[in-house]
Scaffold this motif. Structure first.
Motif, PDB file in Angstrom:
ATOM      1  N   LEU A 202      -9.721 -17.803  11.609  1.00 43.87           N
ATOM      2  CA  LEU A 202      -8.733 -16.916  10.998  1.00 43.87           C
ATOM      3  C   LEU A 202      -7.849 -17.725  10.048  1.00 43.87           C
ATOM      4  CD1 LEU A 202      -7.446 -14.090  10.989  1.00 43.87           C
ATOM      5  CD2 LEU A 202      -6.074 -14.780  12.957  1.00 43.87           C
ATOM      6  N   GLU A 203      -7.489 -18.928  10.508  1.00 44.87           N
ATOM      7  CA  GLU A 203      -6.621 -19.783   9.715  1.00 44.87           C
ATOM      8  C   GLU A 203      -7.271 -20.125   8.365  1.00 44.87           C
ATOM      9  OE1 GLU A 203      -5.618 -23.347  11.810  1.00 44.87           O
ATOM     10  OE2 GLU A 203      -4.387 -24.077  10.150  1.00 44.87           O
ATOM     11  N   ASN A 204      -8.573 -20.447   8.403  1.00 44.62           N
ATOM     12  CA  ASN A 204      -9.274 -20.809   7.174  1.00 44.62           C
ATOM     13  C   ASN A 204      -9.387 -19.607   6.231  1.00 44.62           C
ATOM     14  OD1 ASN A 204     -12.246 -21.462   5.757  1.00 44.62           O
ATOM     15  ND2 ASN A 204     -10.921 -23.246   5.970  1.00 44.62           N
ATOM     16  N   ILE A 205      -9.679 -18.445   6.805  1.00 41.57           N
ATOM     17  CA  ILE A 205      -9.796 -17.235   5.973  1.00 41.57           C
ATOM     18  C   ILE A 205      -8.479 -16.974   5.247  1.00 41.57           C
ATOM     19  CG2 ILE A 205     -10.083 -14.711   6.041  1.00 41.57           C
ATOM     20  CD1 ILE A 205     -12.006 -15.147   8.448  1.00 41.57           C
ATOM     21  N   MET A 206      -7.381 -17.097   6.000  1.00 36.12           N
ATOM     22  CA  MET A 206      -6.050 -16.862   5.405  1.00 36.12           C
ATOM     23  C   MET A 206      -5.771 -17.874   4.295  1.00 36.12           C
ATOM     24  SD  MET A 206      -4.613 -14.374   6.975  1.00 36.12           S
ATOM     25  CE  MET A 206      -5.425 -13.339   8.097  1.00 36.12           C
ATOM     26  N   ALA A 207      -6.125 -19.132   4.562  1.00 37.63           N
ATOM     27  CA  ALA A 207      -5.834 -20.188   3.590  1.00 37.63           C
ATOM     28  C   ALA A 207      -6.664 -19.997   2.319  1.00 37.63           C
ATOM     29  CB  ALA A 207      -6.103 -21.559   4.216  1.00 37.63           C
ATOM     30  N   VAL A 208      -7.916 -19.611   2.472  1.00 40.97           N
ATOM     31  CA  VAL A 208      -8.781 -19.385   1.303  1.00 40.97           C
ATOM     32  C   VAL A 208      -8.207 -18.240   0.463  1.00 40.97           C
ATOM     33  CG1 VAL A 208     -11.050 -18.562   0.546  1.00 40.97           C
ATOM     34  CG2 VAL A 208     -10.890 -20.268   2.363  1.00 40.97           C
ATOM     35  N   ALA A 209      -7.784 -17.177   1.152  1.00 33.75           N
ATOM     36  CA  ALA A 209      -7.242 -16.024   0.431  1.00 33.75           C
ATOM     37  C   ALA A 209      -5.959 -16.416  -0.313  1.00 33.75           C
ATOM     38  CB  ALA A 209      -6.978 -14.886   1.408  1.00 33.75           C
ATOM     39  N   ASP A 210      -5.080 -17.169   0.346  1.00 37.11           N
ATOM     40  CA  ASP A 210      -3.819 -17.559  -0.303  1.00 37.11           C
ATOM     41  C   ASP A 210      -4.070 -18.433  -1.524  1.00 37.11           C
ATOM     42  OD1 ASP A 210      -2.338 -16.106   1.465  1.00 37.11           O
ATOM     43  OD2 ASP A 210      -1.881 -17.793   2.809  1.00 37.11           O
ATOM     44  N   ARG A 250      -7.453  -6.488  11.126  1.00 33.93           N
ATOM     45  CA  ARG A 250      -6.470  -6.016  10.158  1.00 33.93           C
ATOM     46  C   ARG A 250      -5.813  -7.169   9.418  1.00 33.93           C
ATOM     47  NH1 ARG A 250      -4.516  -0.923   9.523  1.00 33.93           N
ATOM     48  NH2 ARG A 250      -3.450  -0.907   7.523  1.00 33.93           N
ATOM     49  N   MET A 251      -5.574  -8.272  10.145  1.00 29.14           N
ATOM     50  CA  MET A 251      -4.970  -9.442   9.489  1.00 29.14           C
ATOM     51  C   MET A 251      -5.896  -9.962   8.393  1.00 29.14           C
ATOM     52  SD  MET A 251      -3.371 -11.531  12.697  1.00 29.14           S
ATOM     53  CE  MET A 251      -2.853 -12.983  11.793  1.00 29.14           C
ATOM     54  N   ILE A 252      -7.199  -9.981   8.712  1.00 32.33           N
ATOM     55  CA  ILE A 252      -8.183 -10.449   7.719  1.00 32.33           C
ATOM     56  C   ILE A 252      -8.236  -9.470   6.547  1.00 32.33           C
ATOM     57  CG2 ILE A 252     -10.659 -10.835   7.300  1.00 32.33           C
ATOM     58  CD1 ILE A 252     -10.843 -11.792  10.245  1.00 32.33           C
ATOM     59  N   ALA A 253      -8.401  -8.195   6.884  1.00 36.31           N
ATOM     60  CA  ALA A 253      -8.616  -7.186   5.837  1.00 36.31           C
ATOM     61  C   ALA A 253      -7.424  -7.099   4.887  1.00 36.31           C
ATOM     62  CB  ALA A 253      -8.894  -5.831   6.471  1.00 36.31           C
ATOM     63  N   ASP A 254      -6.214  -7.283   5.429  1.00 40.12           N
ATOM     64  CA  ASP A 254      -5.017  -7.197   4.584  1.00 40.12           C
ATOM     65  C   ASP A 254      -5.018  -8.254   3.478  1.00 40.12           C
ATOM     66  OD1 ASP A 254      -4.012  -5.015   5.860  1.00 40.12           O
ATOM     67  OD2 ASP A 254      -2.553  -6.110   7.094  1.00 40.12           O
ATOM     68  N   LYS A 255      -5.703  -9.369   3.731  1.00 36.63           N
ATOM     69  CA  LYS A 255      -5.724 -10.467   2.741  1.00 36.63           C
ATOM     70  C   LYS A 255      -6.847 -10.323   1.723  1.00 36.63           C
ATOM     71  CE  LYS A 255      -2.634 -13.638   4.163  1.00 36.63           C
ATOM     72  NZ  LYS A 255      -1.686 -14.362   3.335  1.00 36.63           N
ATOM     73  N   MET A 256      -7.783  -9.426   1.980  1.00 31.98           N
ATOM     74  CA  MET A 256      -8.931  -9.301   1.082  1.00 31.98           C
ATOM     75  C   MET A 256      -8.620  -8.297  -0.026  1.00 31.98           C
ATOM     76  SD  MET A 256     -11.063 -11.366   2.383  1.00 31.98           S
ATOM     77  CE  MET A 256      -9.934 -12.367   3.344  1.00 31.98           C
ATOM     78  N   ASP A 257      -9.238  -8.497  -1.200  1.00 35.20           N
ATOM     79  CA  ASP A 257      -9.174  -7.470  -2.237  1.00 35.20           C
ATOM     80  C   ASP A 257     -10.312  -6.483  -2.051  1.00 35.20           C
ATOM     81  OD1 ASP A 257      -6.946  -8.521  -3.966  1.00 35.20           O
ATOM     82  OD2 ASP A 257      -8.258 -10.276  -3.886  1.00 35.20           O
ATOM     83  N   ILE A 258     -11.486  -7.027  -1.703  1.00 35.52           N
ATOM     84  CA  ILE A 258     -12.677  -6.203  -1.550  1.00 35.52           C
ATOM     85  C   ILE A 258     -13.414  -6.649  -0.285  1.00 35.52           C
ATOM     86  CG2 ILE A 258     -14.953  -5.687  -2.558  1.00 35.52           C
ATOM     87  CD1 ILE A 258     -13.689  -6.187  -5.335  1.00 35.52           C
TER      88      ILE A 258
END
Ligand SMILES: *Cc1c(COP(=O)(O)O)cnc(C)c1O
Length: 481
Positions: A202-210, A250-258
């Protein structure tokens, strides 16, 4: 999900469902298995189901469906436009991902086609943790290229890294700095298919999105294998252990555009689509749906599949449901490790992956170890796996082989399809084969299509090794199947 412990100290996964419909299987004799493999040009994609005992080719479109999914199919609202079934699906996606807009497609690669046609042009670079076959084919078809940025640990076969699918953030940052103007979006593949179903944290996904948003680019998630990734985040990531699957999603999806997905995997049905937060992005892609898929309220899917998907997506939020796949895969992987058979560790999602490079080191990469092992495993046990090595790569423009970074045989465990004794049978036959691994030789192409050759290519053995394998089987097993 509470842990289930056994009084005797034994440890194995317990099925949290009961079987109410069964399909009879045939186990044909080893001679027939060898013959069928030859008829299929030593390509497991070309085998016929009647010759296969355990079909571990893929989890795509073959996961077991629930009674509720089947029941939902009966109330599907069949109409070309404005179907209530589509509204239910779209609302379920909004509930789970928070995305307001949904573009349906007939399967995952069709969503990839729409994304690529909208955002990829000649010279585009698409960074991703790892490529998937159809994704890469759509991007390169339009003159774009793929940049794989998985952490080094990702392509190490044996490891105890819990998140081998993570991005190398420094490499991503450097790519943005050097070639940012060529990057339309970053693609995050949850549960990286080709390197063993290995998750991202989860941490990596968030960091990539940011990071991606910092450079003003879009973040796209391929959520086809998200369900296993959710399970791994919940069970392996300290920070997530008190979060529900719904909260993590939801935490993941909120950071995604698509977010796009193959519903042949996510949602235990057949179909796919693209979920989007932003109206302008939705409008950019919208016209391609009726052009290539079907009208906006079915996108090439049957309404029955859409109803099943809606229920399947809800069931994906249930830890009892999504834990079954990873737990069975872990069991199979751990048993093979105990027997000394080389496999990818730690166990990921999707299936158990044999390491063909170490299983049959005598077969050089130009004679396709993963393909050879796929043929040998089928002859040994009627188990159909999928080559994930050099055959799955495309040749370079000058015609030379592009050697794969790993040579794997994937034995997928479609979710809730096989019982524990069937998994034990598979382990037994693989162990037998491992003890006779010296007999296995390589393959060469006799018919080689120029694109996606792993689907239709035909090969032949470089020596008479399949016959030797059949003879060894008979010597050891007598008349038995
Ligand atoms: C299967 C898969 C796809 C393609 O989906 P289809 O429904 O088979 O077209 C794309 N990405 C990943 C990660 C997949 O596993």
């Amino acid at each position: 999900m509470a842990e289930i412990r056994f009084y005797t100290g034994d440890n194995f996964p317990l099925e949290l469902h009961k079987v109410r419909i069964v399909q009879k299987l045939d186990l044909v004799p080893v001679e027939r298995r060898a013959e069928a493999m030859a008829e299929a040009g030593y390509n497991t994609f070309l085998l016929k189901n009647k010759d296969i005992f355990l079909d571990m080719l893929t989890d795509s479109g073959v996961n077991a469906m629930s009674d509720r999914q089947l029941a939902a199919m009966m109330v599907a609202d069949d109409s070309y436009a404005g179907s209530a079934t589509f509204t239910r699906l779209s609302e379920k996606l909004e509930e789970i991902f928070g995305t307001k807009y949904f573009l349906p497609s007939h399967q995952g690669r069709a969503a990839e086609n729409i994304l690529a046609m909208t955002f990829v042009s000649k010279g585009s670079i698409i960074p991703m943790n790892y490529h998937f076959t159809t994704t890469k084919a759509h991007i390169t078809r339009l003159g774009g290229s793929v940049e794989e940025l998985v952490i080094d640990e990702g392509v190490k076969i044996t490891s105890d890294h819990p998140f081998k699918g993570n991005f190398d953030l420094e490499k991503l940052d450097e790519l943005f700095r050097c070639k940012g103007s060529s990057i339309p979006f970053v693609r995050i593949e949850a549960g990286t298919n080709l390197i063993g179903g290995q998750p991202l944290s989860l941490e990596n996904i968030m960091a990539v999105a940011d990071l991606t948003h910092k450079y003003g680019k879009l973040v796209v998630m391929d959520a086809s294998l998200l369900q296993d990734n959710l399970y791994f985040i919940k069970t392996r990531e300290e920070k997530a252990k008190d979060l529900s699957i719904r909260q993590i999603t939801r935490m993941i999806a909120d950071k995604m555009d698509i977010i796009y997905f193959s519903a042949r995997k996510l949602g235990f049905a057949r179909g796919g689509g693209i979920a989007v937060h932003d109206e302008s992005l939705y409008l950019k892609m919208r016209e391609l749906v009726p052009m290539f898929e079907g009208f906006l309220t079915y996108g090439g899917m049957s309404v029955r599949e859409m109803e099943a998907m809606t229920v399947g997506l809800e069931e994906t939020m249930d830890m009892d449901v999504i834990s079954q796949g990873p737990l069975f895969i872990k069991y199979m992987t751990d048993e093979l490790v105990k027997l000394g058979v080389p496999v990818v560790t730690p166990a990921g999602g999707l299936g158990c992956h044999l390491d063909a490079s170490r299983f049959i080191p005598q077969v050089s990469q130009t004679e396709y170890p993963a393909g050879s092992l796929a043929a040998a495993v089928f002859i040994a046990g009627g188990l159909r796996g999928m080559e994930r090595g050099t055959i799955s790569e495309q040749r370079e423009e000058d015609g030379s082989e592009h050697l794969a970074s790993v040579e794997l045989l994937r034995l997928a465990l479609p979710r809730r399809v096989f019982t524990l004794s069937q998994v034990k049978y598979a382990v037994d036959r693989i162990k037998w084969l491992y003890d006779h691994r010296d007999l296995i030789g390589g393959l060469r192409f006799v018919e080689e299509p120029s694109s996606l050759r792993f689907f239709f290519g035909r090969l032949e053995p470089v020596s008479s090794w399949p016959e030797k394998l059949v003879k060894a089987f008979r010597d050891d097993f007598g008349d038995s199947l």
